[in-house]
Design an enzyme around this catalytic site. Sequence first.
Site, PDB file in Angstrom:
ATOM      1  N   GLN A 119      49.887  41.308  49.989  1.00 27.54           N
ATOM      2  CA  GLN A 119      49.191  40.282  50.746  1.00 27.54           C
ATOM      3  C   GLN A 119      48.366  40.916  51.850  1.00 27.54           C
ATOM      4  O   GLN A 119      48.879  41.716  52.633  1.00 27.54           O
ATOM      5  CB  GLN A 119      50.198  39.291  51.351  1.00 27.54           C
ATOM      6  CG  GLN A 119      49.569  38.156  52.130  1.00 27.54           C
ATOM      7  CD  GLN A 119      48.861  37.150  51.240  1.00 27.54           C
ATOM      8  OE1 GLN A 119      49.199  37.000  50.082  1.00 27.54           O
ATOM      9  NE2 GLN A 119      47.864  36.472  51.765  1.00 27.54           N
ATOM     10  N   GLY A 142      44.010  37.147  52.160  1.00 31.01           N
ATOM     11  CA  GLY A 142      44.500  36.692  50.873  1.00 31.01           C
ATOM     12  C   GLY A 142      45.145  37.829  50.106  1.00 31.01           C
ATOM     13  O   GLY A 142      45.412  38.903  50.645  1.00 31.01           O
ATOM     14  N   ASP A 194      42.632  49.056  66.664  1.00 36.17           N
ATOM     15  CA  ASP A 194      43.931  48.769  66.050  1.00 36.17           C
ATOM     16  C   ASP A 194      44.382  49.944  65.191  1.00 36.17           C
ATOM     17  O   ASP A 194      44.832  49.766  64.067  1.00 36.17           O
ATOM     18  CB  ASP A 194      43.850  47.484  65.222  1.00 36.17           C
ATOM     19  CG  ASP A 194      45.234  46.969  64.836  1.00 36.17           C
ATOM     20  OD1 ASP A 194      46.234  47.490  65.361  1.00 36.17           O
ATOM     21  OD2 ASP A 194      45.313  46.051  64.000  1.00 36.17           O
TER      22      ASP A 194
END
Length: 640
Positions: free
Chosen positions: A280, A284, A408
Amino acid sequence: NAIFVPRPERKRREVMQIANTTMSSRSRNTTVLDTYNITDPEELETEYPFFESRVDNKERTVISNLRPFTLYRIDIHSCNHEAEKLGCSASNFVFARTMPAEGADDIPGPVTWEPRPENSIFLKWPEPENPNGLILMYEIKYGSQVEDQRECVSRQEYRKYGGAKLNRLNPGNYTARIQATSLSGNGSWTDPVFFYVQAKTTYENFIHLMIALPIAVLLIVGGLVIMLYVFHRKRNSSRLGNGVLYASVNPEYFSAADVYVPDEWEVAREKITMSRELGQGSFGMVYEGVAKGVVKDEPETRVAIKTVNEAASMRERIEFLNEASVMKEFNCHHVVRLLGVVSQGQPTLVIMELMTRGDLKSYLRSLRPEMENNPVLAPPSLSKMIQMAGEIADGMAYLNANKFVHRDLAARNCMVAEDFTVKIGDFGMTRDIYETDYYRKGGKGLLPVRWMSPESLKDGVFTTHSDVWSFGVVLWEIATLAEQPYQGLSNEQVLRFVMEGGLLDKPDNCPDMLFELMRMCWQYNPKMRPSFLEIISSVKDEMEAGFREVSFYYSEENKPPEPEELDLEPENMESVPLDPSASSASLPLPDRHSGHKAENGPGPGVLVLRASFDERQPYAHMNGGRKNERALPLPQSSTC
């Protein structure tokens, strides 16, 4: 259901009177062990002493004047007359409860009442003086001529208020009776007490109506306004993507196709074949599949195919395509490549380079010896750790050269290829997979606080310097096989800890060379951290030969400047690992061995002039070091 409270230390004393006399004179101080005494603070505060009685030449005796339905402990010693105290045996004891006394639970006095406002009254009654054990509750039976109602009052409530309040009574005449319930059962009902509840006057009803009516109108109007506002927000959210307005030629027929314009990256849908699910993603499901003609000179290529959930909002679909558009600008071996986009029709697809070994976090954890699915792979050696670090730094250096701040960087956002090459992953793909790695601060978006630099946590500033801090945390993850940083601290505690200058501890069995590189990245002052190019320069001699052929660092696009030659005497030189620059003004890295080469450090060839201890900055803890510690020498950065 009995509890024994140990008696305090005492001297044995002779009581010449018979047991009956002793017990009657001190009957209220007898050891009492009621099953419910532990619930009453007042009972716990009372200490009951033991009383002694001598029984001569008998094997039985009677103890009188005890409290009814009360548990006693009786100890028996067998003693020799001549030996007196020294000739007594060990005690044998038994617990016994007395019989209940008839009428002991009856309420002794009259029941009185007082009128209270709002159709209520207050009943008062005295407690039984010597109940059977302990009073547990009181039951009130009251009613008018129609039917009786019952109300239970606990002992704690009675002791707090001295009675009980009956509320919401209709006007009229009432009778009430009260019954006490103890450990042994119910006592007798009291004589009925009569009381009267007056009806409200017409004026009082009018006043109450005048107060309640405006409040009710305001509540109804406020509720309608809130419902209309929420309905309006939901309608705009479903039509325009969570309230974000996008310019469109025809707002009534708004779709992703109006925002995203197909270009040379567009791939025909019939050229894509999905084979199996990989996991996942943030938008999506991600599939493995085959794409035709997406790579030059390859008829078919194994690819990763990202999709958007059918229930995704328009905003999420546009962000999905925007992320793909960002990836179009990147062409680096150590950054996961975009291979194509399928924007025509549904669902929208993004074709990415396939990284068969998954994200770096899962890969590192699979190398742990205790993992069941460990394919007999040993934990990475120092050379392999340095290889991973160099590949990640090379990808980040490329992004930095293209004016892109990652924001990130973490092991979960790095991907591992079939040949174990580590690359910067497609951005945002793992946000949902590792939801627990993120923290929502002050109602804002999710933040990876355990990987963020102090300035990012304080001011929300993200730069290439903050990416370097995150890179240091990634090195820590590599050394610990993807343990969670700052274990034992909550996200709020991590915020305070990092902003106050706290750092991660050195992992177990971590080579000094790798930990010193981490400490370089964790300088509190952002400008004192090395750049990604400087990091690669410090480890380039440890990289595999193939790194030179594919890296951004050695490419024509980078063209690193030639290092200046240092005209220094050999006796003033020493080998120090991970030197961030070749300038003669550089300071050495922190070394716990007083300038000696760190264990597992690089080979010769990286030389700097050692600074004396007195020349080092006395307030190094303000730039990433710790208080009460040897001053941390700060590496010089070309960005200062």
